[in-house]
Design a protein around this motif. Structure first.
Motif, PDB file in Angstrom:
ATOM      1  N   MET A   1       0.848  -1.199   0.000  1.00  0.00           N
ATOM      2  CA  MET A   1       0.000   0.000   0.000  1.00  0.00           C
ATOM      3  C   MET A   1       0.878   1.243   0.000  1.00  0.00           C
ATOM      4  O   MET A   1       1.865   1.330   0.737  1.00  0.00           O
ATOM      5  N   PHE A   2       0.513   2.215  -0.823  1.00  0.00           N
ATOM      6  CA  PHE A   2       1.272   3.448  -0.954  1.00  0.00           C
ATOM      7  C   PHE A   2       0.804   4.422   0.117  1.00  0.00           C
ATOM      8  O   PHE A   2      -0.350   4.830   0.142  1.00  0.00           O
ATOM      9  N   THR A   3       1.693   4.815   1.012  1.00  0.00           N
ATOM     10  CA  THR A   3       1.340   5.660   2.144  1.00  0.00           C
ATOM     11  C   THR A   3       2.009   7.025   2.028  1.00  0.00           C
ATOM     12  O   THR A   3       2.990   7.190   1.291  1.00  0.00           O
ATOM     13  N   PRO A   4       1.505   8.033   2.769  1.00  0.00           N
ATOM     14  CA  PRO A   4       2.162   9.340   2.772  1.00  0.00           C
ATOM     15  C   PRO A   4       3.620   9.268   3.232  1.00  0.00           C
ATOM     16  O   PRO A   4       4.479   9.998   2.708  1.00  0.00           O
ATOM     17  N   THR A   5       3.897   8.394   4.177  1.00  0.00           N
ATOM     18  CA  THR A   5       5.281   8.229   4.640  1.00  0.00           C
ATOM     19  C   THR A   5       6.160   7.692   3.524  1.00  0.00           C
ATOM     20  O   THR A   5       7.305   8.146   3.343  1.00  0.00           O
ATOM     21  N   MET A   6       5.643   6.741   2.749  1.00  0.00           N
ATOM     22  CA  MET A   6       6.391   6.193   1.621  1.00  0.00           C
ATOM     23  C   MET A   6       6.644   7.276   0.578  1.00  0.00           C
ATOM     24  O   MET A   6       7.765   7.400   0.055  1.00  0.00           O
ATOM     25  N   LEU A   7       5.622   8.080   0.288  1.00  0.00           N
ATOM     26  CA  LEU A   7       5.780   9.154  -0.685  1.00  0.00           C
ATOM     27  C   LEU A   7       6.862  10.132  -0.233  1.00  0.00           C
ATOM     28  O   LEU A   7       7.711  10.550  -1.033  1.00  0.00           O
ATOM     29  N   GLN A   8       6.863  10.486   1.034  1.00  0.00           N
ATOM     30  CA  GLN A   8       7.864  11.402   1.557  1.00  0.00           C
ATOM     31  C   GLN A   8       9.271  10.832   1.386  1.00  0.00           C
ATOM     32  O   GLN A   8      10.191  11.538   0.962  1.00  0.00           O
ATOM     33  N   ARG A   9       9.422   9.541   1.684  1.00  0.00           N
ATOM     34  CA  ARG A   9      10.736   8.913   1.549  1.00  0.00           C
ATOM     35  C   ARG A   9      11.172   8.876   0.095  1.00  0.00           C
ATOM     36  O   ARG A   9      12.339   9.155  -0.227  1.00  0.00           O
ATOM     37  N   LEU A  10      10.258   8.537  -0.799  1.00  0.00           N
ATOM     38  CA  LEU A  10      10.596   8.449  -2.219  1.00  0.00           C
ATOM     39  C   LEU A  10      10.957   9.815  -2.798  1.00  0.00           C
ATOM     40  O   LEU A  10      11.843   9.919  -3.641  1.00  0.00           O
ATOM     41  N   ARG A  11      10.294  10.846  -2.343  1.00  0.00           N
ATOM     42  CA  ARG A  11      10.627  12.189  -2.812  1.00  0.00           C
ATOM     43  C   ARG A  11      11.970  12.649  -2.243  1.00  0.00           C
ATOM     44  O   ARG A  11      12.721  13.362  -2.917  1.00  0.00           O
ATOM     45  N   GLN A  12      12.280  12.225  -1.037  1.00  0.00           N
ATOM     46  CA  GLN A  12      13.599  12.530  -0.484  1.00  0.00           C
ATOM     47  C   GLN A  12      14.697  11.828  -1.278  1.00  0.00           C
ATOM     48  O   GLN A  12      15.814  12.341  -1.391  1.00  0.00           O
ATOM     49  N   ASP A  13      14.362  10.680  -1.838  1.00  0.00           N
ATOM     50  CA  ASP A  13      15.305   9.938  -2.675  1.00  0.00           C
ATOM     51  C   ASP A  13      15.420  10.524  -4.079  1.00  0.00           C
ATOM     52  O   ASP A  13      16.231  10.049  -4.880  1.00  0.00           O
ATOM     53  N   PRO A  15      16.109  13.909  -5.748  1.00  0.00           N
ATOM     54  CA  PRO A  15      16.486  15.327  -5.626  1.00  0.00           C
ATOM     55  C   PRO A  15      15.811  16.224  -6.658  1.00  0.00           C
ATOM     56  O   PRO A  15      15.461  17.368  -6.355  1.00  0.00           O
ATOM     57  N   GLY A  16      15.609  15.713  -7.861  1.00  0.00           N
ATOM     58  CA  GLY A  16      15.007  16.533  -8.910  1.00  0.00           C
ATOM     59  C   GLY A  16      13.587  16.953  -8.618  1.00  0.00           C
ATOM     60  O   GLY A  16      13.099  17.942  -9.191  1.00  0.00           O
ATOM     61  N   ALA A  17      12.903  16.231  -7.724  1.00  0.00           N
ATOM     62  CA  ALA A  17      11.516  16.571  -7.402  1.00  0.00           C
ATOM     63  C   ALA A  17      11.415  17.924  -6.718  1.00  0.00           C
ATOM     64  O   ALA A  17      10.339  18.539  -6.694  1.00  0.00           O
ATOM     65  N   ALA A  28      11.855  10.362 -19.912  1.00  0.00           N
ATOM     66  CA  ALA A  28      12.934   9.928 -19.022  1.00  0.00           C
ATOM     67  C   ALA A  28      12.569  10.392 -17.619  1.00  0.00           C
ATOM     68  O   ALA A  28      12.359  11.577 -17.388  1.00  0.00           O
ATOM     69  N   ALA A  29      12.466   9.449 -16.704  1.00  0.00           N
ATOM     70  CA  ALA A  29      12.083   9.766 -15.334  1.00  0.00           C
ATOM     71  C   ALA A  29      13.262  10.363 -14.567  1.00  0.00           C
ATOM     72  O   ALA A  29      14.424  10.231 -14.963  1.00  0.00           O
ATOM     73  N   LEU A  30      12.965  11.014 -13.456  1.00  0.00           N
ATOM     74  CA  LEU A  30      14.016  11.467 -12.551  1.00  0.00           C
ATOM     75  C   LEU A  30      14.607  10.254 -11.834  1.00  0.00           C
ATOM     76  O   LEU A  30      13.868   9.482 -11.230  1.00  0.00           O
ATOM     77  N   PRO A  31      15.917  10.065 -11.876  1.00  0.00           N
ATOM     78  CA  PRO A  31      16.501   8.902 -11.219  1.00  0.00           C
ATOM     79  C   PRO A  31      16.528   9.070  -9.697  1.00  0.00           C
ATOM     80  O   PRO A  31      16.745  10.177  -9.198  1.00  0.00           O
ATOM     81  N   PRO A  32      16.331   7.994  -8.944  1.00  0.00           N
ATOM     82  CA  PRO A  32      16.460   8.081  -7.493  1.00  0.00           C
ATOM     83  C   PRO A  32      17.923   8.096  -7.067  1.00  0.00           C
ATOM     84  O   PRO A  32      18.812   7.708  -7.834  1.00  0.00           O
ATOM     85  N   ARG A  33      18.152   8.529  -5.855  1.00  0.00           N
ATOM     86  CA  ARG A  33      19.511   8.694  -5.348  1.00  0.00           C
ATOM     87  C   ARG A  33      20.360   7.418  -5.456  1.00  0.00           C
ATOM     88  O   ARG A  33      21.535   7.481  -5.847  1.00  0.00           O
ATOM     89  N   PRO A  34      19.826   6.216  -5.146  1.00  0.00           N
ATOM     90  CA  PRO A  34      20.665   5.017  -5.257  1.00  0.00           C
ATOM     91  C   PRO A  34      21.194   4.768  -6.673  1.00  0.00           C
ATOM     92  O   PRO A  34      22.286   4.222  -6.831  1.00  0.00           O
TER      93      PRO A  34
END
Length: 394
Positions: A1-13, A15-17, A28-34
């Motif tokens: 389940m997609f939660t607000p906490t998950m969204l916050q973490r993914l946006r922190q990952d 930077p382009g957001a 082309a999507a924004l790449p995550p930090r990893p």
């Protein structure tokens, strides 16, 4: 389940957001930090050790690309080839089909422009015939007509784009695969937009080839792709037109022997920086869960379509019984370049799909171009509302 906490973490990952409203994920999507960290770390390693030596030191991490991707696609590592792009994968697969003059390719009216060009090249050079199955009224390939075309023409190959680049349509690739298996016909699926956008099961599809890029919904680097090759292809000894010392052996002066796995579709030279970034992107998607991320981005697309539909002068173009995360709009009173630039001036990334890249589809819809808005799971409902307000003000 997609939660607000998950969204916050993914946006922190991501930077382009924090810099742009990025709705060009189908480009082309924004790449995550990893992903960024894996790529920069390997580039540093190459700088300190040397390219060959860095690859040798990261042998296990390189292998993880194949094992993780096999998990994502429900297959085995031996069926996976790393490639520099989806188009390379598609053309390599085409070159392995033993076409003869008069053979038929059956495809759809929503196949990707580069694929259509490749088919026309085969027609011009080798006398291959191209047949297009009709669309159903609601959108997407008419399965009954596809079955009729296959029965009538006995094609050498059936090719279907899972999710077209120019609309939110999701094609019934599993149903087409069932027809192809029953008839023993080679089946090629273009998954460039579906990998990372929806769950992909190549066994359920029954496809012989599945091609995709890493830069779109998988959030990997540009210049990286992959090719799935079925056991049926490998057992039949099909091989691409050109191989090298990586994809084949040279056992005697006058013979060569293709590798027994999908490695025969790879070439020796590749960017290990991009490969390791791709491995990180695949693992990132697996950690979230493809079903979870797919449900999220498709939910955002539904929200976007609803809000765009309420705006005067805007027509949502997407048709189909199943729709995904790509939203296409016809907007009255604007030229495409001016509209794109006006949105960019408000820090909103979108893209334009032109008639020449979707001739059959856009002719049926009566448009010369469309604005493509493609959200990803890291976008927010508030960002969609900002795009709506921007279009309203324009």
């Amino acid at each position: 389940m997609f939660t607000p906490t998950m969204l916050q973490r993914l946006r922190q990952d991501t930077p382009g957001a924090n810099n742009v409203l990025h709705f060009n994920n189908a480009g082309a999507a924004l790449p995550p930090r990893p992903v960024v960290e894996a790529m920069t770390a390997h580039l540093e390693l190459e700088a300190h050790l040397g390219g060959y030596e860095a690859a040798a030191a990261k042998r296990e991490d390189i292998q993880a690309f194949y094992t993780s991707l096999a998990t994502l696609l429900n297959t085995q590592s031996k069926n996976i080839a790393y490639t520099p792009s989806a188009s390379f994968s598609f053309n390599a697969a085409l070159s392995a089909i033993p076409f003869e003059r008069g053979d038929v390719i059956v495809t759809t009216l929503n196949d990707y422009v580069s694929n259509q060009i490749a088919f026309l090249q085969l027609q011009q050079r080798f006398g291959i015939r191209i047949q297009h199955a009709a669309d159903q009224h609601s959108g997407g390939v008419d399965l009954e007509d596809m079955a009729k075309q296959i029965q009538r023409h006995r094609p050498k190959l059936v090719a279907v784009t899972h999710i077209p680049t120019n609309s939110g349509l999701i094609q019934e690739v599993e149903a087409v695969g069932k027809i192809c298996r029953e008839q023993g016909i080679w089946y090629l699926v273009d998954g460039c937009q579906s990998a990372g956008q929806v769950p992909v099961d190549v066994e359920a599809m029954g496809c012989d080839f599945y091609t995709a890029s890493m830069r779109k919904f998988l959030r990997g680097p540009r210049g990286a792709g992959f090719l799935y090759v079925s056991d049926r292809v490998l057992d039949a000894g099909l091989e691409p037109l050109f191989m090298d010392l990586h994809s084949a052996n040279w056992p005697s002066n006058h013979t060569y022997k293709a590798k027994p796995t999908a490695q025969r579709f790879e070439l020796w030279e590749r960017s290990y920086v991009n490969l390791l970034g791709s491995a990180a992107a695949i693992q990132y998607a697996l950690d979230i869960g493809v079903e979870t991320l797919s449900a999220r981005l498709c939910h955002l697309a539904v929200k976007a379509r609803e809000q765009f539909s309420a705006l005067p002068g805007i027509r949502v173009l997407d048709k189909g019984d199943k729709l995904g995360g790509i939203v296409t709009l016809a907007i009255a009173g604007w030229q495409p370049t001016a509209l794109h630039q006006a949105l960019q001036a408000q820090n909103i990334n979108t893209s334009i799909a032109y008639h020449e890249s979707a001739r059959f589809d856009f002719e049926e819809k009566g448009v010369e171009w469309a604005l493509r808005v493609s959200p990803h799971y890291y976008n927010t409902g508030e960002e969609i509302e900002q795009v709506v307000l921007a279009l309203k003000s324009l």
